[in-house]
Design a protein around this motif. Structure first.
Motif, PDB file in Angstrom:
ATOM      1  N   ILE A  62       0.837  -1.204   0.000  1.00  0.00           N
ATOM      2  CA  ILE A  62       0.000   0.000   0.000  1.00  0.00           C
ATOM      3  C   ILE A  62       0.868   1.249   0.000  1.00  0.00           C
ATOM      4  CG2 ILE A  62      -1.687   1.321   1.320  1.00  0.00           C
ATOM      5  CD1 ILE A  62      -2.803  -1.383   2.302  1.00  0.00           C
ATOM      6  N   LEU A  63       1.898   1.248   0.843  1.00  0.00           N
ATOM      7  CA  LEU A  63       2.796   2.401   0.899  1.00  0.00           C
ATOM      8  C   LEU A  63       3.525   2.596  -0.423  1.00  0.00           C
ATOM      9  CD1 LEU A  63       4.365   2.038   4.472  1.00  0.00           C
ATOM     10  CD2 LEU A  63       2.732   3.772   3.704  1.00  0.00           C
ATOM     11  N   LEU A  64       3.954   1.486  -1.022  1.00  0.00           N
ATOM     12  CA  LEU A  64       4.660   1.589  -2.302  1.00  0.00           C
ATOM     13  C   LEU A  64       3.734   2.113  -3.386  1.00  0.00           C
ATOM     14  CD1 LEU A  64       7.168   1.140  -4.006  1.00  0.00           C
ATOM     15  CD2 LEU A  64       6.496  -1.256  -4.285  1.00  0.00           C
ATOM     16  N   ASN A  65       2.481   1.674  -3.361  1.00  0.00           N
ATOM     17  CA  ASN A  65       1.524   2.150  -4.352  1.00  0.00           C
ATOM     18  C   ASN A  65       1.297   3.659  -4.207  1.00  0.00           C
ATOM     19  OD1 ASN A  65      -0.340   1.046  -6.495  1.00  0.00           O
ATOM     20  ND2 ASN A  65      -1.819   2.193  -5.272  1.00  0.00           N
ATOM     21  N   VAL A  66       1.168   4.125  -2.969  1.00  0.00           N
ATOM     22  CA  VAL A  66       0.977   5.565  -2.739  1.00  0.00           C
ATOM     23  C   VAL A  66       2.229   6.337  -3.146  1.00  0.00           C
ATOM     24  CG1 VAL A  66       0.568   7.327  -0.989  1.00  0.00           C
ATOM     25  CG2 VAL A  66      -0.690   5.168  -0.886  1.00  0.00           C
ATOM     26  N   ALA A  67       3.401   5.814  -2.775  1.00  0.00           N
ATOM     27  CA  ALA A  67       4.655   6.488  -3.132  1.00  0.00           C
ATOM     28  C   ALA A  67       4.823   6.566  -4.645  1.00  0.00           C
ATOM     29  CB  ALA A  67       5.842   5.753  -2.506  1.00  0.00           C
ATOM     30  N   ASN A  68       4.484   5.484  -5.332  1.00  0.00           N
ATOM     31  CA  ASN A  68       4.622   5.473  -6.788  1.00  0.00           C
ATOM     32  C   ASN A  68       3.595   6.395  -7.441  1.00  0.00           C
ATOM     33  OD1 ASN A  68       6.174   4.433  -8.942  1.00  0.00           O
ATOM     34  ND2 ASN A  68       4.514   3.056  -9.511  1.00  0.00           N
ATOM     35  N   ALA A  69       2.398   6.489  -6.855  1.00  0.00           N
ATOM     36  CA  ALA A  69       1.390   7.419  -7.367  1.00  0.00           C
ATOM     37  C   ALA A  69       1.863   8.864  -7.214  1.00  0.00           C
ATOM     38  CB  ALA A  69       0.064   7.209  -6.643  1.00  0.00           C
ATOM     39  N   LEU A  70       2.469   9.175  -6.083  1.00  0.00           N
ATOM     40  CA  LEU A  70       3.005  10.516  -5.859  1.00  0.00           C
ATOM     41  C   LEU A  70       4.134  10.820  -6.833  1.00  0.00           C
ATOM     42  CD1 LEU A  70       2.984  10.504  -1.959  1.00  0.00           C
ATOM     43  CD2 LEU A  70       1.634  12.030  -3.422  1.00  0.00           C
TER      44      LEU A  70
END
Length: 402
Positions: A216-224
């Protein structure tokens, strides 16, 4: 087993990279087609925006759902269907004689892209060793970036030379790559649930995807990270026009940004293999923030500004292959879904961020809005430090037979 790819593995990796080239090539038809279909079918700007949004949702945001189904069922044979579907329907879109037909053709083309990306990325993880996954994913992402970058120029040339009917000829290169994939046996790679469970033994501590805080954190970081990747090429021409620069400058800068991004993707996965996914992701962002800031500080065309833009594009996109492999390692039993999140959902969410940049631009000016959008990279960097890096196990060195 040697850490270097043998000829057979490299051929399969190259085929998947070529497939990604054509998948993203067909995905970037709309910008060149829109001016023609708007006049032909009387599309308003609102309707045109809805068409682009529909394609984005189907081709990008649906990728995790496609990946989830692939993880559950396998369906490696779909690799022989996805590119032809995208090719045929998007190449026919210019001949649509009604708005309904246009939306239908574009939607079906997007569906092909939504299945191809998680499936091909999952296959990539199964035909190489663990030590070369990042390098292989770099080739895969590089192919897509180049295809996306060259599509508008090729399409505009054909449209100006021979009209919309000539686009049908662009179906055949995609069919050739699909034929080569069939002969190579990529549709026989075992990505069934049983094989996925075997792969999941790589990390006994791996959590289910819905419980994986790291994913989840990686998905948010990659979205940012994708926020800036989408916003910069989208609004850079607007900023340059506002600064009095001619369209040729904007076109040249966009070309530099896109092609340098492709080169950065080719380098980023290899770097992740060498120093680790987390270190590669964090290092790229640490360098990218000041480089992009310096570029945005002075948009006047010069050797320095072009160099800074090239570095910015390369560093931004260098994290893409790393994030895909990192996500696959976090949830090895759901590799296709993880790939869909990184290649599709994150990019789609980045588009939402770009819309925020546009809204900010209406209030404070687009140059200021792009500068404020740099905070998205800072937030991505902070989140990246909290994401775990899975340990590699010897069993991951296995390659599935085709």
């Amino acid at each position: 087993m040697s850490k270097r790819m043998n000829n057979s593995i490299f051929f399969n990796v190259s085929l998947l990279g070529a497939g990604h080239f054509f998948s993203d090539f067909y995905a970037n038809f709309l910008p060149a087609l829109l001016p023609i279909v708007m006049v032909k079918l009387g599309l308003s700007l609102t309707m045109s925006g809805m068409l682009v949004m529909a394609y984005s949702i189907i081709s990008s945001v649906l990728q995790p759902i496609s990946g989830y189904i692939i993880d559950k069922r396998g369906y490696a044979w779909l690799i022989l269907v996805t590119i032809p579907v995208s090719a045929v329907f998007i190449c026919l879109a210019g001949l649509a004689d009604s708005k309904f037909t246009l939306f239908l053709l574009v939607g079906l083309a997007g569906l092909g892209a939504s299945v191809f990306h998680p499936l091909a990325a999952s296959l990539m993880g199964r035909v190489v060793t663990a030590e070369t996954k990042g390098t292989a994913m770099s080739i895969f992402v590089f192919g897509g970036n180049v295809g996306y970058a060259v599509a508008p120029a090729v399409i505009m040339y054909l449209l100006n030379a021979a009209g919309t009917a000539s686009l049908i000829w662009l179906i055949f290169p995609g069919l050739l790559v699909t034929g080569a994939s069939y002969l190579a046996g990529l549709h026989k790679v075992d990505i069934s649930p049983a094989a996925a469970r075997e792969q999941e033994a790589v990390n006994e501590q791996a959590e289910p995807w819905y419980k994986s805080r790291g994913l989840i954190l990686l998905n948010v970081a990659n979205a940012l990270r994708s926020w800036m990747q989408v916003a910069l090429p989208t609004f850079l021409p607007v900023a340059l026009a506002g600064a009095g620069q001619p369209p040729a400058v904007a076109a040249s800068m966009l070309t530099v940004f896109l092609l340098s991004g492709a080169c950065g993707a080719l380098f980023g996965g290899w770097l992740g293999d060498k120093i680790g996914r987390k270190a590669g992701f964090i290092g790229s962002l640490i360098l990218c923030i000041p480089v992009t800031y310096l570029f945005l500080s002075d948009l006047s065309p010069s050797l320095l500004s072009y160099s800074l833009l090239a570095l910015s594009g390369a560093l931004l996109q260098s994290t893409a292959p790393t994030s895909v492999v990192w996500a696959q390692e976090l949830i090895p039993g759901n590799a296709a879904m993880a790939s869909g999140m990184m290649l599709g959902l994150s990019f789609g969410l980045g588009g939402v961020g770009a819309a925020i940049t546009g809204a900010m631009g209406d209030r404070i000016g687009i140059e200021g809005a792009l500068m404020w959008s740099l905070f998205s990279l800072g937030l991505a960097l902070i989140l990246a430090f909290a994401i775990p890096q899975p340990e590699k196990k010897p069993v991951s060195n296995q390659i599935l037979n085709i």
